[in-house]
Design an enzyme around this catalytic site. Structure first.
Site, PDB file in Angstrom:
ATOM      1  N   HIS A 231       0.818  -1.208   0.000  1.00  0.00           N
ATOM      2  CA  HIS A 231       0.000   0.000   0.000  1.00  0.00           C
ATOM      3  C   HIS A 231       0.855   1.263   0.000  1.00  0.00           C
ATOM      4  CE1 HIS A 231      -2.624   3.205   1.513  1.00  0.00           C
ATOM      5  NE2 HIS A 231      -3.642   2.495   1.034  1.00  0.00           N
ATOM      6  N   ARG A 232       1.842   1.328   0.872  1.00  0.00           N
ATOM      7  CA  ARG A 232       2.853   2.391   0.945  1.00  0.00           C
ATOM      8  C   ARG A 232       2.324   3.749   1.435  1.00  0.00           C
ATOM      9  NH1 ARG A 232       7.148   2.904  -3.589  1.00  0.00           N
ATOM     10  NH2 ARG A 232       5.496   4.062  -4.642  1.00  0.00           N
ATOM     11  N   ASP A 233       1.112   3.785   1.990  1.00  0.00           N
ATOM     12  CA  ASP A 233       0.653   5.037   2.584  1.00  0.00           C
ATOM     13  C   ASP A 233      -0.432   4.779   3.631  1.00  0.00           C
ATOM     14  OD1 ASP A 233       0.685   7.763   3.024  1.00  0.00           O
ATOM     15  OD2 ASP A 233      -0.740   8.230   1.433  1.00  0.00           O
ATOM     16  N   LEU A 234      -0.196   3.783   4.473  1.00  0.00           N
ATOM     17  CA  LEU A 234      -1.175   3.479   5.518  1.00  0.00           C
ATOM     18  C   LEU A 234      -1.092   4.522   6.634  1.00  0.00           C
ATOM     19  CD1 LEU A 234      -0.859  -0.397   5.815  1.00  0.00           C
ATOM     20  CD2 LEU A 234      -2.841   0.881   5.003  1.00  0.00           C
TER      21      LEU A 234
ATOM     22  N   ASN B 268      -6.426   7.261   6.006  1.00  0.00           N
ATOM     23  CA  ASN B 268      -6.709   6.395   4.858  1.00  0.00           C
ATOM     24  C   ASN B 268      -7.462   5.133   5.259  1.00  0.00           C
ATOM     25  OD1 ASN B 268      -5.617   8.108   2.992  1.00  0.00           O
ATOM     26  ND2 ASN B 268      -3.624   7.103   2.903  1.00  0.00           N
TER      27      ASN B 268
END
Length: 282
Positions: free
Chosen positions: A90-93, A97
């Site tokens: 995912h790289r943006d938890l 979000n």
């Protein structure tokens, strides 16, 4: 799309392609991509979620109970296990979000930075994940990324839900590294093989701090809870789902029993009508 001269941005195409592949109760659903009267009018039809966790945490009069925190964390981990089994990071938890429906279902959203990965792992853009949730290997310039960066973020999210405030609210990358060292101790080759080979490892003068201070940060948390927090920073989603923390009292509540916050939604709708919020989350 009005300001785009070269068609759909590659980042948007990646996000649309990934979301069309994903079908899981704890992942936000892209139901359809619709073109309007003009080619530059493109609409993504998504499943509806009534609120996000960040705004809830800001406005709740009392924090989530531990049973509710467990319910949320289990759902995040199930969605993440599905992503990782499908070779997606995912790289943006972060809490903003994570969306929640009125049925208590938590869904991971915003796949703008998500990437498919394979073996061998190829280099990716290092400036990913919001600073407060960014794993130390990213801060130290690792050229490759694995599912561990998502797991680190989940550890930060669990701690934030338990404490009702961010775990590592750094103001800069250097400050972020220092906060991590204060909490978990100074990294070394013994506890982190390969640490000294990270590109930026030699550029920081880390404080000498040999102790893990999670227990001082959460003195009321059970041993199983502390083990899970430590484990999240280095384990897989599947491993964490088996944690004894979720099997001890208070047991995770059922999603249907989660609060629904109608007052918060009405307040937010009124604020949106009055104008944009001035608060900026990192």
């Amino acid at each position: 799309m009005d300001k785009e001269k070269d068609g759909i941005p590659i980042s948007s195409l990646r996000e649309i392609t990934l979301l069309l592949r994903l079908r899981h109760p704890n992942i936000v659903e892209l139901k359809e991509v619709v073109v309007g009267n003009h080619l530059e009018s493109i609409f993504l039809v998504m499943g509806y979620c009534e609120q996000d966790l960040a705004s809830l945490l800001e406005n709740m009069p009392t924090p989530f109970s531990e049973a509710q925190v467990k319910c949320i964390t289990l759902q995040v981990l199930r969605g993440l296990q599905y992503l990782h089994r499908n070779f997606i990071i995912h790289r943006d938890l972060k809490v903003s979000n994570l969306l929640m429906t009125d049925k208590g279902c938590v869904k991971t959203a915003d796949f703008g930075l998500a990437r498919a990965y394979g073996v061998p792992v190829k280099p990716m853009t290092p400036k990913v994940v919001t600073l407060w949730y960014r794993a130390p290997e990213l801060l130290l310039g690792t050229p490759t990324q694995t599912t561990s960066i998502d797991m680190w973020a989940v550890g930060c999210i669990l701690a934030e839900l338990l404490a009702h405030k961010p775990l590592l609210p750094g103001s800069s990358e250097i400050h972020q590294i220092d906060l991590i060292v204060q909490l978990l101790g100074t990294p070394s080759e013994n506890i982190w093989p390969g640490f000294s080979k990270l590109p930026l490892a030699g550029q920081y003068s880390l404080r000498k701090q040999p102790y893990n201070n999670l227990k001082h940060k959460f003195p009321w948390l059970s041993e199983a809870g502390l083990r899970l927090l430590n484990f999240l920073f280095m384990a897989t989603a599947g491993d964490c789902l088996e944690s004894s923390y979720f099997k001890e009292k208070p047991l995770p509540c059922e999603p249907e029993l989660m609060p629904t916050f109608p007052h918060h939604r009405n307040k937010r709708a009124t604020s949106a009508a009055e104008g944009p919020s001035k608060r900026i989350r990192p």
